[in-house]
Design a protein around this motif. Structure first.
Motif, PDB file in Angstrom:
ATOM      1  N   ILE A 112     -21.168  -4.326 -44.893  1.00 14.82           N
ATOM      2  CA  ILE A 112     -20.669  -3.829 -46.169  1.00 14.82           C
ATOM      3  C   ILE A 112     -20.132  -2.410 -46.020  1.00 14.82           C
ATOM      4  CG2 ILE A 112     -21.353  -3.203 -48.526  1.00 14.82           C
ATOM      5  CD1 ILE A 112     -23.346  -5.509 -48.429  1.00 14.82           C
ATOM      6  N   PHE A 113     -20.815  -1.599 -45.210  1.00  9.98           N
ATOM      7  CA  PHE A 113     -20.364  -0.228 -44.963  1.00  9.98           C
ATOM      8  C   PHE A 113     -18.979  -0.229 -44.315  1.00  9.98           C
ATOM      9  CE2 PHE A 113     -19.964   3.430 -42.124  1.00  9.98           C
ATOM     10  CZ  PHE A 113     -20.206   4.474 -43.003  1.00  9.98           C
ATOM     11  N   ASP A 114     -18.782  -1.072 -43.281  1.00  8.36           N
ATOM     12  CA  ASP A 114     -17.486  -1.146 -42.597  1.00  8.36           C
ATOM     13  C   ASP A 114     -16.393  -1.622 -43.543  1.00  8.36           C
ATOM     14  OD1 ASP A 114     -18.483  -0.216 -40.226  1.00  8.36           O
ATOM     15  OD2 ASP A 114     -18.810  -2.203 -39.352  1.00  8.36           O
ATOM     16  N   ALA A 115     -16.731  -2.609 -44.391  1.00  7.38           N
ATOM     17  CA  ALA A 115     -15.739  -3.109 -45.341  1.00  7.38           C
ATOM     18  C   ALA A 115     -15.319  -2.018 -46.318  1.00  7.38           C
ATOM     19  CB  ALA A 115     -16.303  -4.309 -46.103  1.00  7.38           C
ATOM     20  N   ALA A 116     -16.300  -1.266 -46.814  1.00  5.14           N
ATOM     21  CA  ALA A 116     -16.004  -0.174 -47.753  1.00  5.14           C
ATOM     22  C   ALA A 116     -15.177   0.908 -47.070  1.00  5.14           C
ATOM     23  CB  ALA A 116     -17.304   0.407 -48.296  1.00  5.14           C
ATOM     24  N   PHE A 117     -15.502   1.215 -45.832  1.00 11.66           N
ATOM     25  CA  PHE A 117     -14.790   2.251 -45.090  1.00 11.66           C
ATOM     26  C   PHE A 117     -13.345   1.825 -44.819  1.00 11.66           C
ATOM     27  CE2 PHE A 117     -14.547   6.136 -43.156  1.00 11.66           C
ATOM     28  CZ  PHE A 117     -15.761   6.691 -42.780  1.00 11.66           C
ATOM     29  N   ASN A 118     -13.163   0.576 -44.402  1.00  8.32           N
ATOM     30  CA  ASN A 118     -11.815   0.099 -44.101  1.00  8.32           C
ATOM     31  C   ASN A 118     -10.944   0.022 -45.345  1.00  8.32           C
ATOM     32  OD1 ASN A 118     -12.128  -0.191 -41.314  1.00  8.32           O
ATOM     33  ND2 ASN A 118     -13.002  -2.226 -41.506  1.00  8.32           N
ATOM     34  N   ARG A 119     -11.543  -0.386 -46.445  1.00  9.13           N
ATOM     35  CA  ARG A 119     -10.780  -0.431 -47.697  1.00  9.13           C
ATOM     36  C   ARG A 119     -10.373   0.986 -48.114  1.00  9.13           C
ATOM     37  NH1 ARG A 119      -9.784  -4.478 -51.227  1.00  9.13           N
ATOM     38  NH2 ARG A 119      -9.388  -3.926 -53.389  1.00  9.13           N
ATOM     39  N   LEU A 120     -11.277   1.932 -47.965  1.00  8.91           N
ATOM     40  CA  LEU A 120     -10.954   3.325 -48.261  1.00  8.91           C
ATOM     41  C   LEU A 120      -9.846   3.817 -47.329  1.00  8.91           C
ATOM     42  CD1 LEU A 120     -11.520   6.075 -49.623  1.00  8.91           C
ATOM     43  CD2 LEU A 120     -13.277   6.465 -47.876  1.00  8.91           C
ATOM     44  N   ALA A 121      -9.867   3.377 -46.072  1.00  4.11           N
ATOM     45  CA  ALA A 121      -8.860   3.804 -45.096  1.00  4.11           C
ATOM     46  C   ALA A 121      -7.455   3.430 -45.546  1.00  4.11           C
ATOM     47  CB  ALA A 121      -9.156   3.185 -43.730  1.00  4.11           C
ATOM     48  N   TYR A 122      -7.308   2.244 -46.132  1.00  5.45           N
ATOM     49  CA  TYR A 122      -6.002   1.831 -46.656  1.00  5.45           C
ATOM     50  C   TYR A 122      -5.632   2.643 -47.904  1.00  5.45           C
ATOM     51  CZ  TYR A 122      -5.777  -2.247 -43.575  1.00  5.45           C
ATOM     52  OH  TYR A 122      -5.703  -3.076 -42.476  1.00  5.45           O
ATOM     53  N   ASP A 123      -6.599   2.907 -48.766  1.00  8.13           N
ATOM     54  CA  ASP A 123      -6.328   3.698 -49.967  1.00  8.13           C
ATOM     55  C   ASP A 123      -5.868   5.113 -49.617  1.00  8.13           C
ATOM     56  OD1 ASP A 123      -6.806   1.828 -51.989  1.00  8.13           O
ATOM     57  OD2 ASP A 123      -8.960   2.186 -51.968  1.00  8.13           O
ATOM     58  N   VAL A 124      -6.550   5.735 -48.642  1.00 10.15           N
ATOM     59  CA  VAL A 124      -6.187   7.095 -48.252  1.00 10.15           C
ATOM     60  C   VAL A 124      -4.803   7.108 -47.598  1.00 10.15           C
ATOM     61  CG1 VAL A 124      -6.806   9.062 -46.799  1.00 10.15           C
ATOM     62  CG2 VAL A 124      -8.588   7.829 -48.030  1.00 10.15           C
ATOM     63  N   TRP A 125      -4.498   6.078 -46.801  1.00 15.11           N
ATOM     64  CA  TRP A 125      -3.164   5.991 -46.196  1.00 15.11           C
ATOM     65  C   TRP A 125      -2.097   5.930 -47.291  1.00 15.11           C
ATOM     66  CZ3 TRP A 125       1.151   2.927 -46.217  1.00 15.11           C
ATOM     67  CH2 TRP A 125       2.079   3.123 -45.181  1.00 15.11           C
ATOM     68  N   TYR A 126      -2.379   5.169 -48.360  1.00 16.12           N
ATOM     69  CA  TYR A 126      -1.417   5.088 -49.466  1.00 16.12           C
ATOM     70  C   TYR A 126      -1.269   6.448 -50.149  1.00 16.12           C
ATOM     71  CZ  TYR A 126       0.521   4.281 -54.059  1.00 16.12           C
ATOM     72  OH  TYR A 126       1.298   4.378 -55.183  1.00 16.12           O
ATOM     73  N   ILE A 127      -2.388   7.133 -50.380  1.00 12.88           N
ATOM     74  CA  ILE A 127      -2.337   8.438 -51.047  1.00 12.88           C
ATOM     75  C   ILE A 127      -1.479   9.414 -50.236  1.00 12.88           C
ATOM     76  CG2 ILE A 127      -3.719  10.448 -51.715  1.00 12.88           C
ATOM     77  CD1 ILE A 127      -6.004   8.472 -52.357  1.00 12.88           C
ATOM     78  N   LYS A 128      -1.599   9.364 -48.905  1.00 11.48           N
ATOM     79  CA  LYS A 128      -0.827  10.263 -48.047  1.00 11.48           C
ATOM     80  C   LYS A 128       0.652   9.905 -48.004  1.00 11.48           C
ATOM     81  CE  LYS A 128      -2.101  11.853 -44.201  1.00 11.48           C
ATOM     82  NZ  LYS A 128      -2.431  11.956 -42.763  1.00 11.48           N
ATOM     83  N   ASN A 129       0.967   8.614 -48.103  1.00  8.27           N
ATOM     84  CA  ASN A 129       2.332   8.154 -47.864  1.00  8.27           C
ATOM     85  C   ASN A 129       3.016   7.594 -49.105  1.00  8.27           C
ATOM     86  OD1 ASN A 129       2.596   8.175 -44.676  1.00  8.27           O
ATOM     87  ND2 ASN A 129       0.564   7.376 -45.144  1.00  8.27           N
ATOM     88  N   ARG A 130       2.420   7.780 -50.272  1.00  5.65           N
ATOM     89  CA  ARG A 130       2.960   7.137 -51.471  1.00  5.65           C
ATOM     90  C   ARG A 130       4.397   7.576 -51.767  1.00  5.65           C
ATOM     91  NH1 ARG A 130      -0.580  11.146 -52.895  1.00  5.65           N
ATOM     92  NH2 ARG A 130      -0.173  12.454 -54.748  1.00  5.65           N
ATOM     93  N   SER A 131       5.180   6.604 -52.205  1.00  5.35           N
ATOM     94  CA  SER A 131       6.579   6.839 -52.550  1.00  5.35           C
ATOM     95  C   SER A 131       7.050   5.669 -53.398  1.00  5.35           C
ATOM     96  CB  SER A 131       7.442   6.942 -51.289  1.00  5.35           C
ATOM     97  OG  SER A 131       7.472   5.699 -50.612  1.00  5.35           O
ATOM     98  N   LEU A 132       8.194   5.811 -54.024  1.00  3.33           N
ATOM     99  CA  LEU A 132       8.729   4.727 -54.849  1.00  3.33           C
ATOM    100  C   LEU A 132       9.061   3.505 -53.994  1.00  3.33           C
ATOM    101  CD1 LEU A 132      11.052   6.735 -57.264  1.00  3.33           C
ATOM    102  CD2 LEU A 132       8.813   5.756 -57.789  1.00  3.33           C
ATOM    103  N   ALA A 133       9.550   3.732 -52.772  1.00  2.00           N
ATOM    104  CA  ALA A 133       9.881   2.619 -51.879  1.00  2.00           C
ATOM    105  C   ALA A 133       8.615   1.848 -51.490  1.00  2.00           C
ATOM    106  CB  ALA A 133      10.586   3.136 -50.627  1.00  2.00           C
ATOM    107  N   LEU A 134       7.536   2.568 -51.177  1.00  2.00           N
ATOM    108  CA  LEU A 134       6.278   1.907 -50.829  1.00  2.00           C
ATOM    109  C   LEU A 134       5.717   1.170 -52.033  1.00  2.00           C
ATOM    110  CD1 LEU A 134       4.009   1.365 -48.826  1.00  2.00           C
ATOM    111  CD2 LEU A 134       2.992   3.555 -49.446  1.00  2.00           C
ATOM    112  N   ASP A 135       5.814   1.762 -53.222  1.00  2.00           N
ATOM    113  CA  ASP A 135       5.356   1.085 -54.443  1.00  2.00           C
ATOM    114  C   ASP A 135       6.107  -0.219 -54.659  1.00  2.00           C
ATOM    115  OD1 ASP A 135       3.567   3.104 -54.898  1.00  2.00           O
ATOM    116  OD2 ASP A 135       4.741   4.094 -56.457  1.00  2.00           O
ATOM    117  N   MET A 136       7.423  -0.199 -54.423  1.00  2.00           N
ATOM    118  CA  MET A 136       8.226  -1.405 -54.595  1.00  2.00           C
ATOM    119  C   MET A 136       7.815  -2.485 -53.598  1.00  2.00           C
ATOM    120  SD  MET A 136      10.475  -3.007 -56.283  1.00  2.00           S
ATOM    121  CE  MET A 136      11.110  -1.677 -57.318  1.00  2.00           C
TER     122      MET A 136
END
Length: 410
Positions: A367-391
């Motif tokens: 469960i810890f690894d799953a939570a960490f990996n899901r957070l890893a994708y969220d943080v990547w989005y926060i760093k790289n967010r853009s209208l193109a990525l949203d689309m």
């Protein structure tokens, strides 16, 4: 006659190729990472063919009378069969072609580097020539394209920077760190990156450059919700009545979630579980499969509680459980949560963390690894967010609502 016939067919068929290309992109036919491993299935090929053909036929049907052009029915089918045969063969061949590889020289050691090198070992695009855990005896092989350095190297070895700068950087070699390379390859943040507070701060704290993007995104959210609310009014009414008749419960309910900057928000949803239990209702599986239970969240988008795209808004209990156990977990709340997002697109749905069996008040490794990996994708989005990525996220989510993505194994 023949040249004129050919011209009229090109006139109607050429505008269709951008449409077909967009559909193929949604089905990941331009994702080099998946093509390398040939994870694009026959099911994806068939579905993309059918959707492209139906879309093209509909375009021709409506455009022909307006543009006063011929409708090449047989030619359209022939072109599609030939084109998709080309798509299949070219992508299949790609998996077996040997490309020029980027030669990499590696320095240092870290868990991030180990996982990265394991991935690069089977890559068609990278070739690790040598790895040194220290930099005292740098022996540079010829034809180096990239120097990959552990982010911990300079703190562990005081002489590392002077040696690498003098022998590599000042000679024109391209340098990068394991944390940056990991992001590029996996499209998520490594565990060591999340634990490195200073590196994480530099990546997500620069809000100024996103100011215009945030204004435009909010405008899109309002426009999106104003268009969809009237369009979904009848389907939502039908779902409401069906739940009332078949399941017999109050169809709508509110869930307390954590929004931007840890503010409490209340999400509207259609009921899919029996009140007070974790049992799925009769309609629950169908509603969840096609995400119909989330339709009322259009109201939350209009109100500004959530956006169309962003990290999933966690329940209050889940959020604080994860804050307690997962380093830097609270950073996911620095932006507005979303109806769909990068983590939802790339990672399996999480458990209900507040009710899982905690052993000694500690999350299990799985469960810890799953939570960490899901957070890893969220943080990547926060760093790289853009209208193109949203689309990209929005289009691929629309596909996911009807077609299960078998490439997600995590």
């Amino acid at each position: 006659f023949r040249p004129l016939f050919f011209y009229h067919n090109c006139e109607i068929l050429l505008p269709l190729f951008p449409l077909i290309s967009a559909i193929l992109w949604i089905f990941s036919f331009y994702d080099l990472y998946l093509l390398k491993k040939w994870q694009i299935t026959y099911q994806n090929l068939t579905l993309s063919f059918l959707i492209s053909f139906i879309s093209a036929a509909a375009f021709i049907y409506f455009a022909a009378p307006i543009l006063n052009i011929l409708t090449p029915k047989i030619v359209l089918l022939a072109v599609f069969v030939i084109y998709f045969c080309y798509i299949y063969i070219s992508r299949r061949l790609y998996a077996n072609i040997t490309f020029h590889k980027t030669n990499i020289l590696v320095f240092g050691k870290s868990n991030t580097l180990n996982k990265l090198l394991k991935e690069l070992k089977d890559s068609k695009h990278y070739n690790v020539l040598a790895r040194y855990e220290t930099v005292e005896d740098i022996n540079c092989p010829k034809d180096i394209d990239l120097v990959l350095v552990s982010s911990k190297l300079f703190s562990q070895d005081k002489n590392a920077w002077a040696l690498i700068a003098g022998k590599l950087l000042l000679k024109g070699y391209l340098l990068t760190t394991d944390l940056l390379m990991f992001e590029y390859v996996f499209k998520r943040i490594s565990k060591e990156g999340i634990k490195d507070n200073m590196w994480l701060l530099r990546g997500i704290a620069a809000r100024g450059k996103h100011r215009t993007y945030q204004i435009i995104k909010r405008g899109i959210d309002i426009l999106f919700s104003m268009i969809l609310l009237p369009a979904l009014a009848l389907p939502m009414l039908c779902v409401y009545i069906l739940i009332k008749i078949i399941d017999g419960f109050n169809p709508l309910f509110l869930q307390e979630r954590v929004g931007k900057l840890e503010n409490k928000i209340y999400i509207y949803k259609f009921r899919t579980m029996t009140p007070g239990t974790e049992n799925i209702t009769k309609l629950g599986s169908i509603l969840r499969r096609f995400r119909l239970d989330e339709m009322p969240q259009i109201i939350n988008i209009f109100k500004g509680d959530i956006s169309i795209v962003g990290p999933s808004p966690l329940g209050t209990e889940d959020y604080y459980v994860l804050n307690k156990h997962v380093p830097s977990h609270s950073v996911r709340s620095v932006i507005q949560p979303g109806l769909t997002g990068w983590a939802q697109l790339n990672f399996k749905a999480p458990p209900n963390y507040s009710v899982v069996n905690l052993q000694g008040d500690i999350l299990t490794d799985e469960i810890f690894d799953a939570a960490f990996n899901r957070l890893a994708y969220d943080v990547w989005y926060i760093k790289n967010r853009s209208l193109a990525l949203d689309m990209e996220i929005l289009l691929k989510t629309a596909k996911r609502a009807f077609i299960k993505d078998n490439t997600i194994k995590e």
